[in-house]
Design a protein around this motif. Structure first.
Motif, PDB file in Angstrom:
ATOM      1  N   ARG A  82     -13.307 -14.594 -45.253  1.00 37.59           N
ATOM      2  CA  ARG A  82     -12.212 -15.553 -45.429  1.00 37.59           C
ATOM      3  C   ARG A  82     -12.622 -16.704 -46.337  1.00 37.59           C
ATOM      4  O   ARG A  82     -11.809 -17.208 -47.112  1.00 37.59           O
ATOM      5  N   TRP A  83     -13.867 -17.147 -46.233  1.00 39.51           N
ATOM      6  CA  TRP A  83     -14.278 -18.272 -47.081  1.00 39.51           C
ATOM      7  C   TRP A  83     -14.254 -17.874 -48.552  1.00 39.51           C
ATOM      8  O   TRP A  83     -13.967 -18.711 -49.415  1.00 39.51           O
ATOM      9  N   LEU A  84     -14.521 -16.603 -48.847  1.00 37.22           N
ATOM     10  CA  LEU A  84     -14.450 -16.135 -50.224  1.00 37.22           C
ATOM     11  C   LEU A  84     -13.002 -16.034 -50.694  1.00 37.22           C
ATOM     12  O   LEU A  84     -12.712 -16.263 -51.872  1.00 37.22           O
ATOM     13  N   GLN A  85     -12.104 -15.708 -49.781  1.00 38.52           N
ATOM     14  CA  GLN A  85     -10.680 -15.772 -50.141  1.00 38.52           C
ATOM     15  C   GLN A  85     -10.304 -17.178 -50.581  1.00 38.52           C
ATOM     16  O   GLN A  85      -9.555 -17.363 -51.554  1.00 38.52           O
ATOM     17  N   ARG A  86     -10.808 -18.184 -49.874  1.00 37.26           N
ATOM     18  CA  ARG A  86     -10.488 -19.569 -50.223  1.00 37.26           C
ATOM     19  C   ARG A  86     -11.106 -19.965 -51.566  1.00 37.26           C
ATOM     20  O   ARG A  86     -10.484 -20.698 -52.357  1.00 37.26           O
ATOM     21  N   VAL A  87     -12.315 -19.480 -51.837  1.00 38.01           N
ATOM     22  CA  VAL A  87     -12.940 -19.749 -53.132  1.00 38.01           C
ATOM     23  C   VAL A  87     -12.095 -19.175 -54.265  1.00 38.01           C
ATOM     24  O   VAL A  87     -11.853 -19.835 -55.282  1.00 38.01           O
ATOM     25  N   VAL A  88     -11.637 -17.945 -54.092  1.00 43.13           N
ATOM     26  CA  VAL A  88     -10.797 -17.311 -55.110  1.00 43.13           C
ATOM     27  C   VAL A  88      -9.495 -18.083 -55.272  1.00 43.13           C
ATOM     28  O   VAL A  88      -9.042 -18.330 -56.402  1.00 43.13           O
ATOM     29  N   ALA A  89      -8.880 -18.468 -54.165  1.00 40.42           N
ATOM     30  CA  ALA A  89      -7.613 -19.213 -54.233  1.00 40.42           C
ATOM     31  C   ALA A  89      -7.781 -20.512 -54.999  1.00 40.42           C
ATOM     32  O   ALA A  89      -6.909 -20.893 -55.804  1.00 40.42           O
ATOM     33  N   ASP A  90      -8.878 -21.210 -54.786  1.00 39.00           N
ATOM     34  CA  ASP A  90      -9.123 -22.456 -55.524  1.00 39.00           C
ATOM     35  C   ASP A  90      -9.302 -22.184 -57.014  1.00 39.00           C
ATOM     36  O   ASP A  90      -8.864 -22.978 -57.856  1.00 39.00           O
ATOM     37  N   ALA A  91      -9.949 -21.070 -57.344  1.00 42.42           N
ATOM     38  CA  ALA A  91     -10.220 -20.763 -58.748  1.00 42.42           C
ATOM     39  C   ALA A  91      -8.965 -20.344 -59.505  1.00 42.42           C
ATOM     40  O   ALA A  91      -8.799 -20.675 -60.685  1.00 42.42           O
ATOM     41  N   VAL A  92      -8.073 -19.585 -58.846  1.00 44.16           N
ATOM     42  CA  VAL A  92      -6.892 -19.069 -59.551  1.00 44.16           C
ATOM     43  C   VAL A  92      -5.727 -20.036 -59.511  1.00 44.16           C
ATOM     44  O   VAL A  92      -4.801 -19.924 -60.331  1.00 44.16           O
ATOM     45  N   GLY A  93      -5.743 -20.995 -58.584  1.00 39.85           N
ATOM     46  CA  GLY A  93      -4.649 -21.944 -58.493  1.00 39.85           C
ATOM     47  C   GLY A  93      -3.436 -21.371 -57.782  1.00 39.85           C
ATOM     48  O   GLY A  93      -3.395 -20.183 -57.424  1.00 39.85           O
ATOM     49  N   PRO A  94      -2.412 -22.202 -57.563  1.00 33.18           N
ATOM     50  CA  PRO A  94      -1.256 -21.778 -56.764  1.00 33.18           C
ATOM     51  C   PRO A  94      -0.451 -20.642 -57.380  1.00 33.18           C
ATOM     52  O   PRO A  94       0.267 -19.935 -56.672  1.00 33.18           O
ATOM     53  N   ASP A  95      -0.546 -20.455 -58.685  1.00 32.24           N
ATOM     54  CA  ASP A  95       0.240 -19.413 -59.342  1.00 32.24           C
ATOM     55  C   ASP A  95      -0.553 -18.133 -59.594  1.00 32.24           C
ATOM     56  O   ASP A  95      -0.010 -17.155 -60.111  1.00 32.24           O
ATOM     57  N   GLY A  96      -1.826 -18.126 -59.241  1.00 29.59           N
ATOM     58  CA  GLY A  96      -2.651 -16.955 -59.491  1.00 29.59           C
ATOM     59  C   GLY A  96      -2.653 -15.993 -58.319  1.00 29.59           C
ATOM     60  O   GLY A  96      -2.189 -16.313 -57.220  1.00 29.59           O
ATOM     61  N   GLU A  97      -3.178 -14.810 -58.566  1.00 32.44           N
ATOM     62  CA  GLU A  97      -3.265 -13.794 -57.516  1.00 32.44           C
ATOM     63  C   GLU A  97      -4.549 -13.984 -56.723  1.00 32.44           C
ATOM     64  O   GLU A  97      -5.646 -14.012 -57.281  1.00 32.44           O
ATOM     65  N   GLY A  98      -4.410 -14.116 -55.416  1.00 32.12           N
ATOM     66  CA  GLY A  98      -5.559 -14.279 -54.552  1.00 32.12           C
ATOM     67  C   GLY A  98      -6.243 -12.959 -54.249  1.00 32.12           C
ATOM     68  O   GLY A  98      -5.971 -11.934 -54.874  1.00 32.12           O
ATOM     69  N   ALA A  99      -7.144 -12.997 -53.291  1.00 27.71           N
ATOM     70  CA  ALA A  99      -7.926 -11.815 -52.925  1.00 27.71           C
ATOM     71  C   ALA A  99      -7.463 -11.257 -51.591  1.00 27.71           C
ATOM     72  O   ALA A  99      -7.155 -12.001 -50.660  1.00 27.71           O
ATOM     73  N   ALA A 100      -7.402  -9.947 -51.497  1.00 25.60           N
ATOM     74  CA  ALA A 100      -7.136  -9.283 -50.222  1.00 25.60           C
ATOM     75  C   ALA A 100      -8.376  -9.400 -49.338  1.00 25.60           C
ATOM     76  O   ALA A 100      -9.506  -9.464 -49.829  1.00 25.60           O
ATOM     77  N   TYR A 101      -8.161  -9.429 -48.038  1.00 28.26           N
ATOM     78  CA  TYR A 101      -9.263  -9.543 -47.077  1.00 28.26           C
ATOM     79  C   TYR A 101      -9.760  -8.162 -46.708  1.00 28.26           C
ATOM     80  O   TYR A 101      -9.008  -7.342 -46.173  1.00 28.26           O
ATOM     81  N   LEU A 102     -11.046  -7.903 -47.010  1.00 33.45           N
ATOM     82  CA  LEU A 102     -11.649  -6.600 -46.728  1.00 33.45           C
ATOM     83  C   LEU A 102     -12.992  -6.830 -46.031  1.00 33.45           C
ATOM     84  O   LEU A 102     -14.050  -6.790 -46.659  1.00 33.45           O
ATOM     85  N   PRO A 103     -12.976  -7.105 -44.732  1.00 32.54           N
ATOM     86  CA  PRO A 103     -14.241  -7.366 -44.031  1.00 32.54           C
ATOM     87  C   PRO A 103     -15.135  -6.143 -44.008  1.00 32.54           C
ATOM     88  O   PRO A 103     -14.668  -5.006 -43.999  1.00 32.54           O
ATOM     89  N   ASN A 104     -16.432  -6.407 -43.986  1.00 34.63           N
ATOM     90  CA  ASN A 104     -17.410  -5.330 -43.965  1.00 34.63           C
ATOM     91  C   ASN A 104     -17.290  -4.478 -42.708  1.00 34.63           C
ATOM     92  O   ASN A 104     -16.764  -4.919 -41.683  1.00 34.63           O
ATOM     93  N   GLY A 105     -17.817  -3.284 -42.799  1.00 36.99           N
ATOM     94  CA  GLY A 105     -17.986  -2.446 -41.631  1.00 36.99           C
ATOM     95  C   GLY A 105     -19.425  -2.485 -41.152  1.00 36.99           C
ATOM     96  O   GLY A 105     -20.336  -2.896 -41.878  1.00 36.99           O
ATOM     97  N   LEU A 106     -19.638  -2.069 -39.917  1.00 45.32           N
ATOM     98  CA  LEU A 106     -20.971  -1.973 -39.334  1.00 45.32           C
ATOM     99  C   LEU A 106     -21.177  -0.554 -38.828  1.00 45.32           C
ATOM    100  O   LEU A 106     -20.241   0.070 -38.329  1.00 45.32           O
ATOM    101  N   ASP A 107     -22.397  -0.081 -38.945  1.00 42.69           N
ATOM    102  CA  ASP A 107     -22.723   1.258 -38.453  1.00 42.69           C
ATOM    103  C   ASP A 107     -22.997   1.160 -36.960  1.00 42.69           C
ATOM    104  O   ASP A 107     -24.099   0.811 -36.532  1.00 42.69           O
TER     105      ASP A 107
END
Length: 360
Positions: free
Chosen positions: A146-171
């Motif tokens: 989620r914190w990386l989603q926020r980093v992307v949102a700040d970089a692209v601004g309100p009119d840019g496309e953000g990032a989908a949330y894809l959390p890691n998996g664990l074995d």
């Protein structure tokens, strides 16, 4: 597409290999492209060294990830640069670092729809302005936290496309409980890394403070590099342990220290929770995916060995609290299965949209 070869264990590479193998098991044709020189704007000396490594590893086939049991249907390719001519055509092509994102965004349509798997805010390996610019490229962005989603949102601004949330998996088969949580001896464990931002120095200083209060403390360090010089006799170092050995080390430890100043996700902390350790972690974005203060972990500010030591000491001197947090953390991380992660990635690759948070 991965920057560099796969000859040494790297957490972000492990995630990519897991996705590649599990997509192949679902019937997809998957190729992993390793690139010797991902940044063509690198200084001349660095570029010459990269080309020399490319030739050497190509001859020796030492670019292959021999430390990871990659699915046999996955083809591993070794390329000098990310030039499109060395990348097979397909339905989708995924960049996994800011350097490769710059290239993938310029690929012709025949290479497939462009995606960008964001596993960290990689300003430690490139200028911030250049890293931020990759978030504005015409690629479908996938953030593991989620914190990386926020980093992307700040970089692209309100009119840019953000990032989908894809959390890691664990074995969940490779790591699990083999020994009771309750009766574990006062043994602490942590990852050792030479990068300053991994906070290994802070962790060692914290362990020394705990040892001064708790002389029976023993510690286990593991990592890829050679052991740091001057380790005391009460600290054991295990270099590049295979998964089954690592599982045993987690299972004999009472507390795991996650010490990073910044972290994309923090796989070792999750693995430790799966194996019954209580977690003492720094309060950084990647750890907050699974570390909840007083619920699944005890958190302290990064770069504060004293606060980290106090949390480790609290866990070791308060067995009921340690057991409670270890059990709750163990239950919490069960939600991060690879089956769910791969299903989410498969849906995104086919053009689907997902909710911001997966079901627990």
């Amino acid at each position: 597409m991965l920057p560099g070869s796969g000859h040494l264990p790297v957490g972000g590479f492990k995630v990519v290999y897991e996705y590649a193998g599990r997509l192949a098991a679902r019937g997809h044709q998957v190729r992993v492209v390793h690139v010797a020189q991902p940044d063509l704007e690198a200084p001349l000396l660095a570029a010459l060294k990269a080309r020399a490594r490319y030739a050497q590893r190509r001859l020796q086939r030492s670019y292959l990830p021999r430390w990871f049991a990659l699915h046999p249907a996955v083809e591993v390719l070794w390329r000098a640069t990310p030039d499109a001519r060395g990348v097979p055509d397909g339905d989708a092509v995924i960049a996994t670092a800011w350097q490769t994102a710059e290239w993938v965004a310029r690929y012709p349509a025949a290479k497939g729809r462009g995606f960008y798997l964001i596993q960290h805010y990689e300003t430690w390996s490139g200028p911030r302005a250049r890293v931020d610019a990759t978030f504005r490229l015409p690629l479908r962005k996938l953030a593991i936290a989620r914190w990386l989603q926020r980093v992307v949102a700040d970089a692209v601004g309100p009119d840019g496309e953000g990032a989908a949330y894809l959390p890691n998996g664990l074995d969940l088969d490779a790591f699990g409980l083999d020994s009771p949580i309750e009766g574990r001896e006062p043994r602490a464990m942590m990852l050792f890394h030479t990068a300053a931002w991994k906070g290994s120095g802070d962790g060692l200083r914290a362990l020394e403070r705990v040892r001064a209060e708790l002389p029976e403390l023993r510690a286990t360090l593991f990592g890829v590099p050679a052991p740091p010089p001057g380790l005391p006799a009460w600290v054991r170092y295990v270099q590049t342990p295979p998964p089954e050995v690592l599982r045993g080390l987690y299972n004999e430890s009472a507390v795991f220290l996650a010490t990073s100043w910044t972290e994309g996700w923090g796989l070792p902390g999750c693995e430790a929770l799966l194996c019954g350790c209580a977690l003492a972690a720094t309060e950084v974005g990647g750890h907050l995916e699974y570390a909840r203060h007083g619920e699944t972990a005890l958190l302290s500010p990064p770069k504060d060995p004293g606060a980290l030591a106090r949390n480790v000491l609290t866990l070791l001197q308060n067995p009921p609290l340690r057991v409670t947090l270890a059990r709750q953390g163990h239950r919490y991380v069960q939600r991060f299965s690879w089956e769910r992660a791969v299903a989410r990635l498969e849906a995104l690759l086919s053009g689907g949209e997902l909710s911001a948070q997966p079901d627990s």
